[in-house]
Design an enzyme around this catalytic site. Structure first.
Site, PDB file in Angstrom:
ATOM      1  N   HIS A  74      -8.559   4.227   3.632  1.00 50.23           N
ATOM      2  CA  HIS A  74      -8.961   5.066   4.428  1.00 50.23           C
ATOM      3  C   HIS A  74     -10.415   4.656   4.512  1.00 50.23           C
ATOM      4  O   HIS A  74     -10.507   4.762   5.863  1.00 50.23           O
ATOM      5  CB  HIS A  74      -8.015   6.259   4.513  1.00 50.23           C
ATOM      6  CG  HIS A  74      -6.430   6.050   5.096  1.00 50.23           C
ATOM      7  ND1 HIS A  74      -5.647   5.715   4.201  1.00 50.23           N
ATOM      8  CD2 HIS A  74      -6.026   6.769   5.514  1.00 50.23           C
ATOM      9  CE1 HIS A  74      -4.493   5.951   4.633  1.00 50.23           C
ATOM     10  NE2 HIS A  74      -4.503   6.803   5.665  1.00 50.23           N
TER      11      HIS A  74
ATOM     12  N   TYR B 208      -0.005   8.174  -2.538  1.00 51.42           N
ATOM     13  CA  TYR B 208      -0.339   8.257  -4.499  1.00 51.42           C
ATOM     14  C   TYR B 208      -0.853   9.113  -5.043  1.00 51.42           C
ATOM     15  O   TYR B 208      -0.994   8.744  -6.134  1.00 51.42           O
ATOM     16  CB  TYR B 208      -0.530   6.873  -4.608  1.00 51.42           C
ATOM     17  CG  TYR B 208       0.739   5.884  -3.788  1.00 51.42           C
ATOM     18  CD1 TYR B 208       1.887   6.402  -3.256  1.00 51.42           C
ATOM     19  CD2 TYR B 208       1.111   4.253  -4.529  1.00 51.42           C
ATOM     20  CE1 TYR B 208       3.171   5.336  -3.456  1.00 51.42           C
ATOM     21  CE2 TYR B 208       2.278   3.725  -4.000  1.00 51.42           C
ATOM     22  CZ  TYR B 208       2.565   4.091  -3.740  1.00 51.42           C
ATOM     23  OH  TYR B 208       3.763   3.420  -3.409  1.00 51.42           O
ATOM     24  N   GLY B 209      -2.730   9.062  -4.023  1.00 50.68           N
ATOM     25  CA  GLY B 209      -3.491   9.022  -4.720  1.00 50.68           C
ATOM     26  C   GLY B 209      -3.533  10.704  -5.677  1.00 50.68           C
ATOM     27  O   GLY B 209      -4.181  11.092  -6.475  1.00 50.68           O
TER      28      GLY B 209
ATOM     29  N   CYS C 255     -11.461   3.467  -1.024  1.00 48.95           N
ATOM     30  CA  CYS C 255     -10.358   3.828  -0.768  1.00 48.95           C
ATOM     31  C   CYS C 255     -10.165   3.177   1.167  1.00 48.95           C
ATOM     32  O   CYS C 255     -10.757   3.693   1.528  1.00 48.95           O
ATOM     33  CB  CYS C 255     -10.006   5.517  -0.700  1.00 48.95           C
ATOM     34  SG  CYS C 255      -8.532   6.041   0.451  1.00 48.95           S
TER      35      CYS C 255
ATOM     36  N   ASP D  11       0.639  -0.905   0.342  1.00 54.40           N
ATOM     37  CA  ASP D  11      -0.065   0.084   0.283  1.00 54.40           C
ATOM     38  C   ASP D  11       0.918   1.129   0.177  1.00 54.40           C
ATOM     39  O   ASP D  11       1.677   1.199   0.118  1.00 54.40           O
ATOM     40  CB  ASP D  11      -1.698   0.200   1.334  1.00 54.40           C
ATOM     41  CG  ASP D  11      -1.972   1.208   0.639  1.00 54.40           C
ATOM     42  OD1 ASP D  11      -2.537   1.891   0.291  1.00 54.40           O
ATOM     43  OD2 ASP D  11      -1.806   2.066   2.659  1.00 54.40           O
ATOM     44  N   SER D  12       0.336   2.446   0.285  1.00 54.29           N
ATOM     45  CA  SER D  12       0.594   3.337  -0.168  1.00 54.29           C
ATOM     46  C   SER D  12       0.828   4.344   1.043  1.00 54.29           C
ATOM     47  O   SER D  12       2.439   4.993   2.125  1.00 54.29           O
ATOM     48  CB  SER D  12       0.151   4.680  -0.767  1.00 54.29           C
ATOM     49  OG  SER D  12      -1.356   4.709  -0.032  1.00 54.29           O
TER      50      SER D  12
ATOM     51  N   CYS E 260      -3.949  -0.910  -2.806  1.00 49.42           N
ATOM     52  CA  CYS E 260      -3.829   0.485  -2.746  1.00 49.42           C
ATOM     53  C   CYS E 260      -4.928   0.218  -4.132  1.00 49.42           C
ATOM     54  O   CYS E 260      -4.003   0.056  -5.064  1.00 49.42           O
ATOM     55  CB  CYS E 260      -2.451   0.924  -2.595  1.00 49.42           C
ATOM     56  SG  CYS E 260      -2.740   3.169  -2.909  1.00 49.42           S
TER      57      CYS E 260
ATOM     58  N   GLU F 269      -6.439  10.587   9.253  1.00 49.81           N
ATOM     59  CA  GLU F 269      -4.624  10.717   9.312  1.00 49.81           C
ATOM     60  C   GLU F 269      -5.450  11.141  10.982  1.00 49.81           C
ATOM     61  O   GLU F 269      -4.604  11.284  11.805  1.00 49.81           O
ATOM     62  CB  GLU F 269      -4.149  10.713   8.673  1.00 49.81           C
ATOM     63  CG  GLU F 269      -4.007   9.577   7.361  1.00 49.81           C
ATOM     64  CD  GLU F 269      -2.381   9.428   6.883  1.00 49.81           C
ATOM     65  OE1 GLU F 269      -1.955   9.587   6.623  1.00 49.81           O
ATOM     66  OE2 GLU F 269      -2.693   8.413   6.390  1.00 49.81           O
TER      67      GLU F 269
END
Lengths: 283, 283
Positions: free
Chosen positions: A187, A43-44, A185, A11-12, A74, A153
């Protein structure tokens, strides 16, 4: 191929840990080597060329770990790199987009499916193109939600600001009366309750992480690669690597997984070079 | 050293353009080579080790451009790398922290100074340590504001969500009755009006970009390095390089600078290697 070899997951950053959690739930005996590109996250918002270059370096690292299969945990990396890196290796490579699209296609009743994700994931239209392959009459509405990752985050999982941002991002999808929404995504499942409340109870939320783990199990069975050993020491079964300092992933992993990660290793991912000539895509 | 050589300016991304703008205002004849590390942005949440490695690679790139001086237009990179990269080169290297601290020290009346910035900038305490060198009785209160950068990049420069986040981040600084606030991140001047309104009119806002340009001019004069030529073609005077695709920086630059950037070049920054042995800091 050694059936007792680990599965590589990358993943990123740390978000792919939500996919690791699903793999552990569904095929608990598999060994996992995780790589999170925390030195270059996110990365997005970056270009295909850059993300593909990063994915190729990570594949070189995972090769040194002798993995038997790779999960691209990801969405952005799946969108920009899955096709190329699958072609460039002999082991199975599974992304999160196709499994997510399949569940959404099975879940929708009115054929109107929403997709939320990073700028890169939405701009690519890859979810839409998979969905339309499954049923050309589907209407797919994509919406980039660049603030969701920083909000997650920052820990604002249950917060009025996240509610307000969700209202804005999901407004158009609500108006278009989607009945299914793909959380494109890794997250986003962490603010699932906010998304659910905002979009409404009538809309099915799809978390591609779950279905990706199902597909991994199927592929390993099909290729006769299911691990036969059993580890009594869970800590030795999972190895975590990152490109920036390891503290963050340990904290995040310990909040997501059901066991403590004692150690994550830092590597210099830039050192993993690949043969440009073998790649069909110039960069 | 060639006095007509360009000045190198680098940042983690496009934010350093606010420093370029000040340099252009104050020493309009200087040539500038800008590098924005857009493939690895942001730096603010990453470790010292990683940011220092990135800064060293960028110094190698700027050397190939034969720059006569370097401005580190990124607070996090200044905090984590200025000392090392200055020691490792013969040309002047100027960061944004010391100039910002000097202005704040001159501006404060009650000796209570706030600093806002990324996690890395605040955690390092570097603004506080410069300020206390200037006057050991200063009270310095730092506050990391990780959501400000994504909010600026999402374009919410005048928005109720940015207001709400600013209220939360600045609450403690208000309670501590600071009279001076350093905007310790190059993105923050773009939401200056929100910050000003939230913290109150009685507080002086310090933008280190301005004072950094003043210090650059002083250093160039002192070292007898002020450019003697004059360019009639402004586009040829400034060169922009990035590590990800160039579209984003062109858009951002055109919204900040008073002239159009016609071209930005993409380079592979990972290719710029440096001699580890020369570096005193292991990584």
């Amino acid at each position: 191929m050694d059936r007792n070899a680990p599965v590589g997951v990358f993943d990123s950053g740390v978000g792919g840990m939500t996919v690791v959690r699903e793999i552990i739930r569904q095929i608990p005996d598999e060994r996992i080597v995780y790589f999170g590109d925390t030195a270059r996250v996110p990365y997005g918002s970056k270009s295909k060329e850059t993300v593909l270059h990063y994915a190729r370096q990570i594949m070189e690292f995972l090769k040194t770990q002798k993995v038997k299969a790779v999960v691209v945990a990801c969405n952005t990396a799946t969108v920009y790199a899955l096709e190329e890196i699958s072609r460039e290796t002999d082991i199975p490579v599974i992304g999160v987009v196709e499994p997510g699209a399949r569940v959404a296609a099975a879940a929708t009743k009115n054929g109107r499916i929403g997709v939320i994700g990073t700028e890169g994931t939405i701009k690519s239209g890859l979810y839409a193109s998979y969905l339309k392959q499954l049923n050309s009459s589907f209407e797919v509405i994509g919406k980039a939600c660049p603030l969701f990752v920083p909000l997650v985050e920052e820990g604002l999982w249950h917060d009025s600001v996240t509610d307000e941002i969700a209202r804005r991002y999901l407004k158009e999808l609500k108006e278009k009366e989607i009945d299914t929404l793909i959380m494109g995504c890794t997250h986003y499942p962490l603010i699932r309750s906010t998304i659910k409340r905002t979009i409404g109870d009538g809309v099915s939320l799809v978390n591609p992480a779950y279905e990706t783990a199902v597909q991994l199990r199927r592929v390993l069975e099909w290729e006769d690669l299911i691990r036969e050993e059993h580890s009594d020491n869970i800590a030795s079964q999972y190895e975590f690597y990152v490109s920036d300092s390891p503290e963050k992933i340990q904290k995040f992993a310990n909040s997501i997984l059901s066991f403590e990660i004692h150690q994550a290793h830092q590597i210099n991912i830039e050192e993993y070079t690949y043969d440009d000539d073998r790649c069909t895509d110039n960069h």
